[in-house]
Design a protein around this motif. Structure first.
Motif, PDB file in Angstrom:
ATOM      1  N   ARG A  83       0.810  -1.217   0.000  1.00 35.95           N
ATOM      2  CA  ARG A  83       0.000   0.000   0.000  1.00 35.95           C
ATOM      3  C   ARG A  83       0.846   1.272   0.000  1.00 35.95           C
ATOM      4  O   ARG A  83       0.463   2.294  -0.551  1.00 35.95           O
ATOM      5  N   VAL A  84       2.031   1.201   0.618  1.00 37.61           N
ATOM      6  CA  VAL A  84       2.860   2.415   0.665  1.00 37.61           C
ATOM      7  C   VAL A  84       3.960   2.372  -0.389  1.00 37.61           C
ATOM      8  O   VAL A  84       4.978   3.032  -0.266  1.00 37.61           O
ATOM      9  N   GLY A  85       3.743   1.574  -1.441  1.00 33.19           N
ATOM     10  CA  GLY A  85       4.588   1.690  -2.625  1.00 33.19           C
ATOM     11  C   GLY A  85       5.680   0.663  -2.782  1.00 33.19           C
ATOM     12  O   GLY A  85       6.507   0.785  -3.691  1.00 33.19           O
ATOM     13  N   VAL A  86       5.747  -0.341  -1.923  1.00 32.54           N
ATOM     14  CA  VAL A  86       6.769  -1.379  -2.104  1.00 32.54           C
ATOM     15  C   VAL A  86       6.262  -2.335  -3.185  1.00 32.54           C
ATOM     16  O   VAL A  86       5.333  -3.106  -2.959  1.00 32.54           O
ATOM     17  N   ASP A  87       6.865  -2.243  -4.391  1.00 35.81           N
ATOM     18  CA  ASP A  87       6.337  -3.049  -5.491  1.00 35.81           C
ATOM     19  C   ASP A  87       7.319  -4.160  -5.850  1.00 35.81           C
ATOM     20  O   ASP A  87       7.635  -4.405  -7.005  1.00 35.81           O
ATOM     21  N   ARG A  88       7.862  -4.788  -4.831  1.00 39.22           N
ATOM     22  CA  ARG A  88       8.777  -5.913  -5.031  1.00 39.22           C
ATOM     23  C   ARG A  88       8.581  -6.850  -3.841  1.00 39.22           C
ATOM     24  O   ARG A  88       7.861  -6.507  -2.888  1.00 39.22           O
ATOM     25  N   ILE A  89       9.206  -8.008  -3.905  1.00 37.98           N
ATOM     26  CA  ILE A  89       9.189  -8.877  -2.718  1.00 37.98           C
ATOM     27  C   ILE A  89       9.820  -8.078  -1.577  1.00 37.98           C
ATOM     28  O   ILE A  89      10.865  -7.432  -1.766  1.00 37.98           O
ATOM     29  N   VAL A  90       9.166  -8.092  -0.421  1.00 36.03           N
ATOM     30  CA  VAL A  90       9.635  -7.227   0.685  1.00 36.03           C
ATOM     31  C   VAL A  90      11.085  -7.556   1.048  1.00 36.03           C
ATOM     32  O   VAL A  90      11.441  -8.725   1.254  1.00 36.03           O
ATOM     33  N   HIS A  91      11.920  -6.498   1.093  1.00 38.88           N
ATOM     34  CA  HIS A  91      13.296  -6.644   1.576  1.00 38.88           C
ATOM     35  C   HIS A  91      13.288  -6.262   3.063  1.00 38.88           C
ATOM     36  O   HIS A  91      12.661  -5.270   3.427  1.00 38.88           O
ATOM     37  N   TYR A  92      13.993  -7.011   3.872  1.00 40.34           N
ATOM     38  CA  TYR A  92      13.933  -6.727   5.309  1.00 40.34           C
ATOM     39  C   TYR A  92      15.310  -6.878   5.941  1.00 40.34           C
ATOM     40  O   TYR A  92      16.249  -7.393   5.329  1.00 40.34           O
ATOM     41  N   ARG A  93      15.379  -6.363   7.167  1.00 38.48           N
ATOM     42  CA  ARG A  93      16.557  -6.629   7.974  1.00 38.48           C
ATOM     43  C   ARG A  93      16.074  -6.999   9.364  1.00 38.48           C
ATOM     44  O   ARG A  93      14.935  -6.676   9.745  1.00 38.48           O
TER      45      ARG A  93
END
Ligand SMILES: C[S@@+](CC[C@H](N)C(=O)[O-])C[C@H]1O[C@@H](n2cnc3c(N)ncnc32)[C@H](O)[C@@H]1O
Length: 336
Positions: A83-93
Motif C-alpha cells: 500500500r505504501v509503494g513497495v512493489d517488489r518482494i519485501v526486503h527486510y533486515r
C-alpha cells in the motif's frame, strides 16, 4: 486498511502536542504508550502521515510469542508495504542486538514462511526484536519528505517540526532561524505551511552550503532564503519577522558555555529587534540558566511556556517567548 494498529515515534516531550494535532487535523486518536511512542488503533487510511512532520517513524507492533512470521502475517505487514509503494518482494533486515542466534533463526523463519529477502542495506521493513516492532521504511521521515544533508549538530527534523508547531506561524508570515545550520527548521515549516517565507542564517559557510543544497533538492528556494551571517548582528530589518524558531548552540557539542555568555544576550537582543509587535519565538537550549538570564535582560520578551524534551542523548528545554503585553500595547498605541 489492513493493519489496525500502528506505533508512531515522535520526539520525547512533545507527545501531547502530536496527539492533539492528529486528532484535530485528521480525527486520528492516539495514546501515549511510552516516552516518544504513540499507539494508533483503527487508523482508516494513512493520509494523515502526508503532513505529519513530527512523526519520525511508523511501525507495526508484533507479538513475538506467536513467532515473527505469523505475527507479520496477522498484522498484514506485507499488504501495508504494498500500500505504501513497495512493489517488489519485501526486503527486510533483522535488528537483534547482541543475539546473533536469534537473528539467524528469525531470518530462516521469515525466508521460509514469507519468502521475503534479507537485505540489511536496502530494507523495506526493519524487524526490531528488541522493541517487538516492524518499522516500515517508506513511512520514515526521510522517505516521506526527502533526505536532508546534515551536520552533527543538525536538529532532528521531527524536533524541528515540534518547535515550528509551538511557534504557531501565521499562514503568510515570515519565519527566521538565526542559528539555522542546514536549514531543518525553515524547511520543515515550508513543508507544512503552503504559503509564507523563511530565512536561514548561520555563521558557518559549510552549514549554509548544505542548507542551500537541501532547499534546492526540495524545490523550496523560492520560499526560503539562506545566507551566511551572525545571529548577534542580523542583516534583517526591524520588526520584519513574525516568528523566530531556533535551536541555539548548547555550549557542549557546539560552542561553549563561555561563548554562550556573549552569544545568548546578543542574539536575544537581535530577536527582539526583528520580531513584529505580536511576534513569537521558540528557542531550544540546554544552557538553561544563561537562556533565562538573556531573556530577562531583554526589554519586553518573556517566557510563556517551557517544556523539557529529549533526543539523541540531550535534554534541552523548548522555550516559547512572546512580547510582554505592556510593550505590545505601547507599540500599537505608537503606531496609531
Ligand atoms: C544546534 S545547531 C542548529 C542546527 C540547525 N537547526 C540545523 O538543523 O542544522 C547551532 C547552529 O548555530 C550556529 N551558530 C553558532 N554561533 C552562531 C552565530 N553567532 N551566528 C549564527 N549562527 C551561529 C552553528 O554554526 C550551528 O549551525
Amino acid at each position: 486498511m489492513s493493519s489496525r494498529r500502528l506505533v508512531l515515534t515522535c520526539p520525547v516531550g512533545f507527545e501531547d502536542l502530536v496527539r492533539g494535532d492528529l486528532l484535530e487535523d485528521d480525527g486520528v486518536r492516539a495514546r501515549q504508550i511510552d516516552p516518544g511512542l504513540l499507539l494508533v488503533e483503527s487508523i482508516g487510511d494513512l493520509t494523515f502521515l502526508e503532513h505529519a512532520t513530527a512523526i519520525d517513524q511508523v511501525s507495526v507492533p508484533l507479538d513475538l510469542s506467536t513467532g515473527v512470521a505469523i505475527s507479520l502475517r496477522e498484522a498484514a505487514v506485507g499488504r501495508l508495504c504494498e500500500r505504501v509503494g513497495v512493489d517488489r518482494i519485501v526486503h527486510y533486515r533483522v535488528h537483534s542486538p547482541g543475539d546473533p542466534v536469534q537473528r539467524d533463526a528469525v531470518i530462516a523463519e521469515v525466508d521460509r514462511a514469507l519468502g521475503w529477502i534479507n537485505s540489511p542495506g536496502d530494507w523495506d521493513v526493519n524487524l526490531d526484536l528488541a522493541t517487538s516492532r516492524a518499522d516500515i521504511g517508506p513511512l520514515r521521515w526521510a522517505a516521506r519528505f526527502g533526505r536532508l544533508d546534515r551536520l552533527p549538530a543538525a536538529t532532528p527534523v521531527a524536533v524541528a517540526a515540534c518547535a515550528v508547531r509551538l511557534a504557531k506561524v501565521p499562514a503568510e508570515g515570515v519565519l527566521l532561524d538565526p542559528c539555522g545550520g542546514v536549514g531543518s527548521v525553515p524547511i520543515v515549516d515550508a513543508l507544512v505551511r503552503p504559503t509564507g517565507d523563511g530565512l536561514v542564517v548561520d555563521a558557518l559557510a559549510e552549514a549554509v552550503d548544505l542548507a542551500a543544497g537541501n532547499l534546492r533538492r526540495l524545490g523550496l528556494t523560492e520560499r526560503v532564503s539562506v545566507r551566511q551571517g551572525d545571529a548577534t548582528a542580523l542583516e534583517v530589518a526591524d520588526h520584519s519577522v513574525d516568528r523566530v524558531v531556533t535551536d541555539l548552540p548548547f555550549g557542549k557539542r557546539i560552542g561553549s558555555n563561555e561563548a554562550n555568555r556573549t552569544l545568548y544576550p546578543a542574539a536575544l537582543r537581535e530577536i527582539e529587534r526583528v520580531l513584529t509587535s505580536d511576534g513569537r519565538c521558540v528557542l531550544l537550549s540546554d544552557d538553561k540558566r544563561l537562556l533565562k538570564d538573556a531573556v530577562a535582560r531583554t526589554h519586553g520578551l518573556k517566557i510563556v511556556r517551557e517544556r523539557v524534551v529529549r533526543y539523541n542523548g540531550v535534554t534541552p528545554t523548548a522555550y516559547t517567548l512572546a512580547r510582554s503585553r505592556r510593550l505590545r500595547e505601547r507599540r500599537t498605541a505608537d503606531a496609531s
